[in-house]
Design a protein around this motif. Structure first.
Motif, short mmCIF file in Angstrom:
data_model
loop_
_atom_site.label_atom_id
_atom_site.label_comp_id
_atom_site.label_asym_id
_atom_site.label_seq_id
_atom_site.Cartn_x
_atom_site.Cartn_y
_atom_site.Cartn_z
N LYS A 165 0.80 -1.32 0.07
CA LYS A 165 -0.02 -0.01 -0.06
C LYS A 165 0.90 1.12 0.02
CE LYS A 165 -4.00 2.08 2.45
NZ LYS A 165 -4.67 2.23 3.55
N MET A 224 -9.02 -6.69 -2.05
CA MET A 224 -9.78 -5.88 -1.00
C MET A 224 -9.13 -4.71 -0.63
SD MET A 224 -11.55 -8.68 1.54
CE MET A 224 -10.39 -10.02 1.48
N LEU A 225 -7.70 -4.72 -0.61
CA LEU A 225 -6.89 -3.66 -0.52
C LEU A 225 -6.68 -2.51 -1.44
CD1 LEU A 225 -3.09 -3.92 0.76
CD2 LEU A 225 -3.68 -2.35 -0.79
N SER A 283 -7.06 -10.67 -0.65
CA SER A 283 -6.39 -9.60 0.24
C SER A 283 -6.03 -8.38 -0.50
CB SER A 283 -5.16 -10.12 1.10
OG SER A 283 -5.89 -11.17 1.97
N THR A 343 -9.58 -2.37 -3.39
CA THR A 343 -10.72 -1.93 -3.52
C THR A 343 -10.78 -0.62 -2.68
OG1 THR A 343 -11.83 -3.63 -4.28
CG2 THR A 343 -13.21 -2.23 -3.27
N GLU A 344 -10.23 -0.77 -1.55
CA GLU A 344 -10.19 0.26 -0.35
C GLU A 344 -9.32 1.49 -0.87
OE1 GLU A 344 -11.51 0.10 3.35
OE2 GLU A 344 -12.76 -1.38 2.18
N ALA A 345 -8.24 1.26 -1.57
CA ALA A 345 -7.51 2.23 -2.06
C ALA A 345 -7.78 2.92 -3.38
CB ALA A 345 -5.94 1.87 -2.17
N LYS A 346 -9.20 2.76 -3.78
CA LYS A 346 -9.60 3.01 -5.19
C LYS A 346 -9.30 4.35 -5.64
CE LYS A 346 -13.69 1.94 -7.84
NZ LYS A 346 -15.08 1.30 -7.64
N LYS A 349 -18.04 -6.35 4.85
CA LYS A 349 -18.10 -5.35 3.70
C LYS A 349 -18.18 -6.42 2.37
CE LYS A 349 -16.14 -0.94 1.89
NZ LYS A 349 -15.05 0.01 2.45
N TYR A 350 -17.35 -7.28 2.43
CA TYR A 350 -17.00 -8.14 1.12
C TYR A 350 -17.12 -9.47 1.08
CZ TYR A 350 -14.07 -3.91 0.34
OH TYR A 350 -13.52 -2.66 0.37
N THR A 397 -14.41 -5.56 9.65
CA THR A 397 -15.07 -4.41 8.79
C THR A 397 -14.87 -5.03 7.35
OG1 THR A 397 -12.87 -3.42 8.56
CG2 THR A 397 -14.52 -2.54 10.01
N HIS A 398 -13.96 -5.69 7.14
CA HIS A 398 -13.75 -6.29 5.65
C HIS A 398 -14.63 -7.58 5.48
CE1 HIS A 398 -10.53 -3.97 5.06
NE2 HIS A 398 -9.87 -4.42 4.26
#
Ligand code: SAM
Length: 244
Positions: free
Chosen positions: A90, A124-125, A121, A127-130, A174-175, A170-171
């Protein structure tokens, strides 16, 4: 059921596993043979490991051969395993994106991905950092030697135990959606990853080029020359600022 291999059979099996998967079967690993291979011996109607090896020697490129190689590999994996590599990824993402020509997708390879937690993983990471991606396409490829783990990865279905290892709650909320007593990854995350059977011992050129390669918890099973060969072949697929 006899559980002892003659030195000649042990040595043949060790050579076979090394050639097929890179796995080094040292004498200290003899204890693994009982737990991993006796169930196969039983299902093949063999009287013991010695008979199983004899059958394998007669058909070294068969379904039985794949089953034996699969059984001897370790498939343990979990979401965001060890944390740090994902934090690092990240942190370097802005630099990676800045260095790439516009319109080219960021390509990531989860090499020896087992049941898919590493690749998902990353999905998802990302997607969070879109916001960081700014519309840039992303391709994540998960590969493994074992068709069985790849089928599980593709399914994206995990047990309660598996989602409790490393995945932030939380993931999970959400996912994933609940599927009986299991948890299924939602389609948008599953769609971010493609899967392919691939042996790390083979030349990976057909897989294309990658900006980032995650190759974790697999080279430990190989000897030094094999590790070197695998890493060299990966380096050839990466730009100078690529990250392993
Ligand atoms: C312990 S898992 C690691 C999974 C994941 N990379 C992680 O760190 O959580 C090792 C995986 O390597 C795969 N593997 C072993 N030898 C391989 C080879 N020669 N080519 C491709 N995959 C291999 C196994 O099938 C297994 O799924």
């Amino acid at each position: 059921m006899s559980q002892i291999l003659t030195p000649a059979s042990f040595s043949w099996l060790a050579d076979f596993l090394k050639a097929k998967s890179g796995l080094v079967l040292g004498p200290d690993k003899q204890y693994l043979l009982d737990s991993r291979l006796l169930p196969i011996a039983r299902s093949e109607g063999c009287a013991g490991l010695e008979a199983l090896v004899a059958k394998l020697r007669a058909q070294p490129s068969s379904k039985l051969a794949s089953a034996v190689v699969d059984a001897m590999t370790t498939n343990e994996s979990f979401f965001f395993r060890d944390g740090k590599p994902f934090e690092h990824f990240k942190a370097i993402l802005p630099r990676l994106l800045a260095g790439k020509p516009a319109g080219q997708p960021l390509r990531i390879w989860s090499a020896a991905c087992s049941t898919g937690q590493e690749a998902y993983s990353l999905a998802m990471l990302l997607t969070e950092a879109k916001a960081m991606l700014g519309g840039r396409g992303v391709e994540i490829l998960g590969t493994d030697l074992s068709a069985e783990v790849l089928a599980r990865a593709k399914d994206g279905l995990y047990t309660q135990f598996e989602v409790q290892r490393g995945l932030p709650v939380t993931h999970l909320v959400k996912y994933f959606t609940k599927d009986g007593s299991n948890w299924k990854l939602k389609d948008p995350i599953r769609a971010m990853v493609s899967w392919r059977a691939w042996n790390l011992l083979d030349d990976p050129t057909p897989l294309g080029r990658f900006d980032v390669v995650f190759c974790r918890n697999v080279l430990i099973y190989f000897d030094q020359p094999t590790k070197g060969k695998v890493l060299e072949s990966m380096a050839k697929l990466m730009p100078p600022d690529g990250v392993l």
